[in-house]
Design an enzyme around this catalytic site. Structure first.
Site, PDB file in Angstrom:
ATOM      1  N   HIS A  80      15.613  -6.322   3.218  1.00  0.00           N
ATOM      2  CA  HIS A  80      14.458  -5.601   2.669  1.00  0.00           C
ATOM      3  C   HIS A  80      13.615  -5.037   3.813  1.00  0.00           C
ATOM      4  O   HIS A  80      13.241  -5.767   4.734  1.00  0.00           O
ATOM      5  CB  HIS A  80      13.659  -6.604   1.833  1.00  0.00           C
ATOM      6  CG  HIS A  80      12.517  -6.031   1.064  1.00  0.00           C
ATOM      7  ND1 HIS A  80      12.674  -5.415  -0.166  1.00  0.00           N
ATOM      8  CD2 HIS A  80      11.187  -5.981   1.332  1.00  0.00           C
ATOM      9  CE1 HIS A  80      11.494  -5.036  -0.622  1.00  0.00           C
ATOM     10  NE2 HIS A  80      10.569  -5.357   0.268  1.00  0.00           N
ATOM     11  N   MET A 124       6.000  -6.516  -7.988  1.00  0.00           N
ATOM     12  CA  MET A 124       5.287  -7.170  -6.892  1.00  0.00           C
ATOM     13  C   MET A 124       4.646  -8.473  -7.367  1.00  0.00           C
ATOM     14  O   MET A 124       3.998  -8.521  -8.410  1.00  0.00           O
ATOM     15  CB  MET A 124       4.188  -6.250  -6.336  1.00  0.00           C
ATOM     16  CG  MET A 124       4.675  -4.946  -5.713  1.00  0.00           C
ATOM     17  SD  MET A 124       5.883  -5.152  -4.387  1.00  0.00           S
ATOM     18  CE  MET A 124       4.951  -6.118  -3.191  1.00  0.00           C
ATOM     19  N   MET A 159       5.871   1.801   0.859  1.00  0.00           N
ATOM     20  CA  MET A 159       4.466   1.685   0.465  1.00  0.00           C
ATOM     21  C   MET A 159       3.743   2.812   1.179  1.00  0.00           C
ATOM     22  O   MET A 159       3.039   2.612   2.174  1.00  0.00           O
ATOM     23  CB  MET A 159       3.937   0.297   0.852  1.00  0.00           C
ATOM     24  CG  MET A 159       4.519  -0.800  -0.042  1.00  0.00           C
ATOM     25  SD  MET A 159       4.474  -2.436   0.717  1.00  0.00           S
ATOM     26  CE  MET A 159       6.009  -2.387   1.653  1.00  0.00           C
ATOM     27  N   HIS A 193      11.578  -0.343   0.955  1.00  0.00           N
ATOM     28  CA  HIS A 193      10.443  -0.428   0.037  1.00  0.00           C
ATOM     29  C   HIS A 193       9.322   0.418   0.633  1.00  0.00           C
ATOM     30  O   HIS A 193       8.661  -0.012   1.579  1.00  0.00           O
ATOM     31  CB  HIS A 193      10.052  -1.909  -0.110  1.00  0.00           C
ATOM     32  CG  HIS A 193       8.819  -2.138  -0.916  1.00  0.00           C
ATOM     33  ND1 HIS A 193       8.130  -3.331  -0.896  1.00  0.00           N
ATOM     34  CD2 HIS A 193       8.146  -1.337  -1.787  1.00  0.00           C
ATOM     35  CE1 HIS A 193       7.097  -3.253  -1.707  1.00  0.00           C
ATOM     36  NE2 HIS A 193       7.083  -2.059  -2.259  1.00  0.00           N
ATOM     37  N   MET A 245       5.201   0.810   5.582  1.00  0.00           N
ATOM     38  CA  MET A 245       3.785   0.975   5.240  1.00  0.00           C
ATOM     39  C   MET A 245       3.176   2.073   6.111  1.00  0.00           C
ATOM     40  O   MET A 245       3.435   2.125   7.313  1.00  0.00           O
ATOM     41  CB  MET A 245       3.029  -0.331   5.468  1.00  0.00           C
ATOM     42  CG  MET A 245       3.632  -1.516   4.721  1.00  0.00           C
ATOM     43  SD  MET A 245       2.623  -2.988   4.900  1.00  0.00           S
ATOM     44  CE  MET A 245       3.694  -4.214   4.146  1.00  0.00           C
ATOM     45  N   SER A 260      12.854 -10.045   4.105  1.00  0.00           N
ATOM     46  CA  SER A 260      12.043  -8.904   4.541  1.00  0.00           C
ATOM     47  C   SER A 260      11.845  -8.967   6.046  1.00  0.00           C
ATOM     48  O   SER A 260      11.242  -9.908   6.569  1.00  0.00           O
ATOM     49  CB  SER A 260      10.683  -8.917   3.850  1.00  0.00           C
ATOM     50  OG  SER A 260       9.800  -8.090   4.578  1.00  0.00           O
ATOM     51  N   GLY A 319       3.149 -13.210   3.541  1.00  0.00           N
ATOM     52  CA  GLY A 319       2.442 -14.490   3.622  1.00  0.00           C
ATOM     53  C   GLY A 319       1.294 -14.662   2.639  1.00  0.00           C
ATOM     54  O   GLY A 319       0.510 -15.603   2.765  1.00  0.00           O
ATOM     55  N   ASP A 343      10.130  -3.155   4.699  1.00  0.00           N
ATOM     56  CA  ASP A 343       8.800  -2.819   4.175  1.00  0.00           C
ATOM     57  C   ASP A 343       8.165  -1.712   5.007  1.00  0.00           C
ATOM     58  O   ASP A 343       7.680  -1.948   6.108  1.00  0.00           O
ATOM     59  CB  ASP A 343       7.916  -4.065   4.213  1.00  0.00           C
ATOM     60  CG  ASP A 343       8.255  -5.025   3.093  1.00  0.00           C
ATOM     61  OD1 ASP A 343       8.304  -4.581   1.925  1.00  0.00           O
ATOM     62  OD2 ASP A 343       8.478  -6.215   3.383  1.00  0.00           O
ATOM     63  N   GLY A 398       9.962 -13.108   2.725  1.00  0.00           N
ATOM     64  CA  GLY A 398       9.463 -12.814   4.066  1.00  0.00           C
ATOM     65  C   GLY A 398       9.124 -14.094   4.787  1.00  0.00           C
ATOM     66  O   GLY A 398       9.962 -14.719   5.449  1.00  0.00           O
ATOM     67  N   ASP A 430       9.150  -9.231  -5.442  1.00  0.00           N
ATOM     68  CA  ASP A 430       8.796  -9.133  -4.022  1.00  0.00           C
ATOM     69  C   ASP A 430       7.360  -9.604  -3.794  1.00  0.00           C
ATOM     70  O   ASP A 430       6.434  -9.071  -4.394  1.00  0.00           O
ATOM     71  CB  ASP A 430       8.933  -7.665  -3.594  1.00  0.00           C
ATOM     72  CG  ASP A 430       8.596  -7.449  -2.129  1.00  0.00           C
ATOM     73  OD1 ASP A 430       8.576  -8.425  -1.361  1.00  0.00           O
ATOM     74  OD2 ASP A 430       8.357  -6.280  -1.756  1.00  0.00           O
ATOM     75  N   PHE A 442       0.822  -7.003   3.104  1.00  0.00           N
ATOM     76  CA  PHE A 442       1.003  -8.079   4.080  1.00  0.00           C
ATOM     77  C   PHE A 442       1.988  -9.114   3.548  1.00  0.00           C
ATOM     78  O   PHE A 442       2.026  -9.358   2.340  1.00  0.00           O
ATOM     79  CB  PHE A 442      -0.341  -8.764   4.375  1.00  0.00           C
ATOM     80  CG  PHE A 442      -1.360  -7.799   4.896  1.00  0.00           C
ATOM     81  CD1 PHE A 442      -1.434  -7.497   6.252  1.00  0.00           C
ATOM     82  CD2 PHE A 442      -2.225  -7.137   4.025  1.00  0.00           C
ATOM     83  CE1 PHE A 442      -2.349  -6.573   6.739  1.00  0.00           C
ATOM     84  CE2 PHE A 442      -3.146  -6.203   4.494  1.00  0.00           C
ATOM     85  CZ  PHE A 442      -3.208  -5.924   5.851  1.00  0.00           C
TER      86      PHE A 442
HETATM   87  C1  DX5 Z   1       4.348  -6.968   0.801  1.00  0.00           C
HETATM   88  C2  DX5 Z   1       5.807  -6.704   1.075  1.00  0.00           C
HETATM   89  C3  DX5 Z   1       6.678  -7.906   0.880  1.00  0.00           C
HETATM   90  C4  DX5 Z   1       6.352  -9.030   1.830  1.00  0.00           C
HETATM   91  C5  DX5 Z   1       7.109 -10.269   1.494  1.00  0.00           C
HETATM   92  O1  DX5 Z   1       3.638  -5.803   0.931  1.00  0.00           O
HETATM   93  O2  DX5 Z   1       6.290  -5.691   0.240  1.00  0.00           O
HETATM   94  O3  DX5 Z   1       8.044  -7.533   0.991  1.00  0.00           O
HETATM   95  O4  DX5 Z   1       6.615  -8.684   3.155  1.00  0.00           O
HETATM   96  O5  DX5 Z   1       6.645 -11.318   2.308  1.00  0.00           O
HETATM   97  P1  DX5 Z   1       6.318 -12.755   1.685  1.00  0.00           P
HETATM   98  O6  DX5 Z   1       7.626 -13.258   1.150  1.00  0.00           O
HETATM   99  O7  DX5 Z   1       5.807 -13.532   2.867  1.00  0.00           O
HETATM  100  O8  DX5 Z   1       5.294 -12.544   0.623  1.00  0.00           O
HETATM  101 ZN    ZN Z   2       8.499  -5.359   0.072  1.00  0.00          ZN
END
Ligand code: DX5
Ligand code: ZN
Length: 216
Positions: free
Chosen positions: A32, A136, A67, A65, A36, A7, A144, A34, A196, A174, A142
Site C-alpha cells: 500500500h 477508512m 490523498m 492510495h 499525500m 503501508s 498510527g 500512501d 502501517g 485502511d 497520518f
Molecule cells: C492514513 C493512511 C493509512 C495509514 C495506515 O492516511 O491512508 O494507510 O498509513 O497506518 P496505520 O495502520 O498505522 O493506521
Molecule cells: Zn492508505
C-alpha cells in the site's frame, strides 16, 4: 482469506526499497502506497517515483492510495507509473466518473476511498466503474491513529451493498488496523487490510502478518 497490504508510510524512510522487499518476503499480499499532497490532507509523502521504486523492490500488486486534491491530474500519472490499483478519494472531486474512467483507461484497476464521515451510499452510482473500495478506519493524513470503531459496521454495510449488487469489487479497510480488530473486520467482509504502524513496529514482519490474518 484476508489479504494484508503493508503501508510503506510506516516503513524506515531511509530503507524503503529494502522494507518493500522484506514485507513481500514475509508474506504481504499487496503493498500500500500512501500518496499525500499537503492539500487534501495535512501531510506530504511521495510522488510517482515511489511506484517505480516499489515495482523494482517487490513483485506483489501495488495499491496506490491517492490523498490528493487533484485526482483528475494525478490518478493517470500513478497508473502510468505502474501501480496496479489506483484509488482516489470520494471527497476530492465532483468529477468521480471521469477520474475513475481515466484510471482504467491508463491500464490500472480503479478504486474509491471513503473517509469515516462520508456516507456509504456515495459509491452506489459508481459501482460499474469500481474494482476496489477503501473504507477508512481513521481520518487520512497520518499512520498510527486510533481505529474508529464504527468502521466495523460500515464495513458490513458496504460488503452487503456490494453483494446485493452482485459487483466484483474488492473491499479494503485502511487505518488503525491491529490484531485487536482484524478478525472483526474480516468477519464483517473486509478482503484486504492495510497495516502501517502495527506491522512495521514489529521486529518480525511474518509473525505480524500471521497475527493480522489470525493464523497462529
Ligand atoms: C492514513 C493512511 C493509512 C495509514 C495506515 O492516511 O491512508 O494507510 O498509513 O497506518 P496505520 O495502520 O498505522 O493506521
Ligand atoms: Zn492508505
Amino acid at each position: 482469506m484476508t489479504l494484508i497490504a503493508p503501508s510503506l508510510l510506516s516503513a524506515d524512510p531511509g530503507r524503503l526499497a529494502e522494507e518493500a522487499s522484506a514485507v513481500a518476503s514475509a508474506g504481504a499480499d499487496w503493498l500500500h502506497l500512501d500518496v499525500m499532497d499537503g492539500n487534501f490532507v495535512p501531510n506530504i509523502t511521495f510522488g510517482p517515483w515511489i511506484v517505480k521504486m516499489a515495482r523494482q523492490a517487490a513483485s506483489i500488486p501495488l495499491d496506490a492510495h491517492l490523498m490528493v486534491a487533484d485526482p483528475l491530474f494525478w490518478a493517470p500519472v500513478f497508473a502510468a507509473a505502474g501501480a496496479h490499483y489506483v484509488t482516489i478519494h470520494a471527497e476530492a472531486t465532483p468529477h468521480l466518473h471521469k477520474a475513475l474512467a481515466s484510471i482504467r483507461e491508463s491500464g490500472a484497476k480503479a478504486g474509491i476511498a471513503l473517509n469515516p464521515g462520508t456516507p456509504i451510499s456515495v459509491v452506489e452510482p459508481l459501482i460499474p466503474y469500481l474494482d476496489l473500495i477503501i473504507l477508512m478506519g481513521v481520518n487520512p493524513g497520518f499512520s498510527g491513529q486510533p481505529f474508529i470503531p464504527e468502521t466495523v459496521d460500515r464495513t458490513r454495510q458496504l460488503a452487503d451493498l456490494i453483494a446485493q449488487k452482485g459487483a466484483a469489487i474488492l473491499l479494503e479497510v485502511d487505518g488503525g488496523v491491529t490484531a485487536q480488530n482484524s478478525s472483526a473486520l474480516a468477519a464483517a467482509g473486509a478482503e484486504i487490510l492495510v497495516s502501517g504502524s502495527f506491522l512495521f513496529r514489529s521486529d518480525d514482519y511474518a509473525a505480524a502478518i500471521r497475527e493480522l490474518k489470525a493464523l497462529f
